[in-house]
Scaffold this motif. Structure first.
Motif, PDB file in Angstrom:
ATOM      1  N   GLN A   1       2.138   4.589  -4.323  1.00 47.79           N
ATOM      2  CA  GLN A   1       1.495   4.692  -5.625  1.00 47.79           C
ATOM      3  C   GLN A   1       0.989   6.108  -5.931  1.00 47.79           C
ATOM      4  O   GLN A   1       0.876   6.948  -5.031  1.00 47.79           O
TER       5      GLN A   1
ATOM      6  N   PHE B   1      -5.869  -4.226 -12.539  1.00 44.74           N
ATOM      7  CA  PHE B   1      -5.308  -3.392 -11.480  1.00 44.74           C
ATOM      8  C   PHE B   1      -6.347  -2.500 -10.795  1.00 44.74           C
ATOM      9  O   PHE B   1      -5.990  -1.600 -10.051  1.00 44.74           O
TER      10      PHE B   1
ATOM     11  N   SER C   1      -0.911  -2.344  -6.591  1.00 45.54           N
ATOM     12  CA  SER C   1      -0.562  -2.882  -7.900  1.00 45.54           C
ATOM     13  C   SER C   1       0.527  -3.954  -7.788  1.00 45.54           C
ATOM     14  O   SER C   1       0.509  -4.940  -8.536  1.00 45.54           O
TER      15      SER C   1
ATOM     16  N   TYR D   1       0.531   1.760 -11.788  1.00 45.82           N
ATOM     17  CA  TYR D   1      -0.784   1.804 -12.437  1.00 45.82           C
ATOM     18  C   TYR D   1      -1.376   3.170 -12.184  1.00 45.82           C
ATOM     19  O   TYR D   1      -1.629   3.553 -11.037  1.00 45.82           O
TER      20      TYR D   1
END
Length: 223
Positions: A197, A113, A120, A102
């Motif tokens: 992430q 999200f 995520s 995301y």
């Protein structure tokens, strides 16, 4: 881990949901590792049959439900904005590798999200309560994944992280990482995958095992 041990730990049958750049890259690596690979998109497999023969030789196309049914492992590589169209019942009882990201500047803001208290993949797990979700392969570019692998023992071998709440599932994905030519750094909670992430220091970075683990530990302390 020796080559024979890696091979014995690999899943025999893998379903890859999504035939975009990431999904097709992982599918090719799976075929090269000796797995039986089935790929699926959102509709009739006839639409992707020729594409599959060209970009993932050795894999076959099928309906998503049929691809998943007999799979030992499922790779979830669908566009994130289509993620909620995946039927949770279809994936119940399966180990699912979440390779999605995301990234609001790229994907646009998606309210599902936007929960900053969880990563995520934790959101993916919540949508797939009957599956065992493992996070991996999201913090390296698809083109780099295919190009930068190196033999075990290479002092310059790059590390990749794998995070999940189920130790056996994490071990299976770690064996795949090793077979693809990378050192696996295991984390025993899906929550730890938040540090893979976009916006975190290992995202897009080329690090060896020790540097990767240290960087993740520092990132998690800052979360």
């Amino acid at each position: 881990m020796s080559e024979d041990m890696v091979r014995s730990a690999l899943p025999k049958r893998v379903a890859v949901l999504g035939v975009g750049r990431v999904g097709s890259t992982i599918a090719r690596l799976l075929v090269a590792a000796g797995c039986e690979v089935t790929v699926a998109a959102s509709g009739d497999p006839e639409r992707i049959e020729l594409l599959t023969q060209i970009i993932v030789p050795g894999a076959r196309a099928d309906w998503a439900a049929d691809a998943v049914r007999d799979a030992d492992l499922v790779v979830l590589a669908v566009p994130l904005h289509r993620f909620t169209s995946v039927d949770p019942a279809m994936l119940a009882g399966h180990v699912v590798v979440d390779v999605m990201n995301y990234w609001a500047p790229i994907d646009g803001v998606q309210a599902l999200f936007e929960d900053t208290d969880r990563g995520s993949s934790e959101t993916v797990q919540a949508h797939l309560p009957g599956a065992v979700v493992v996070k991996a392969f999201n913090h390296i570019g698809y083109h780099e994944l295919e190009e930068h692998g190196s033999p075990a023992g290479d002092p310059d071998r790059q590390a990749l992280g794998v995070a999940g709440d189920d130790a056996n599932a994490v071990q299976t994905v770690a064996a795949l990482i090793d077979a693809f030519g990378y050192d696996a750094v295991r984390f025993d909670s899906l929550a730890a995958g938040r540090a893979f992430q976009p916006g975190f220091p290992v995202f897009g970075a080329r690090l060896d095992r020790r540097a990767f683990a240290a960087t993740i530990d520092g990132a998690l302390l800052a979360v």
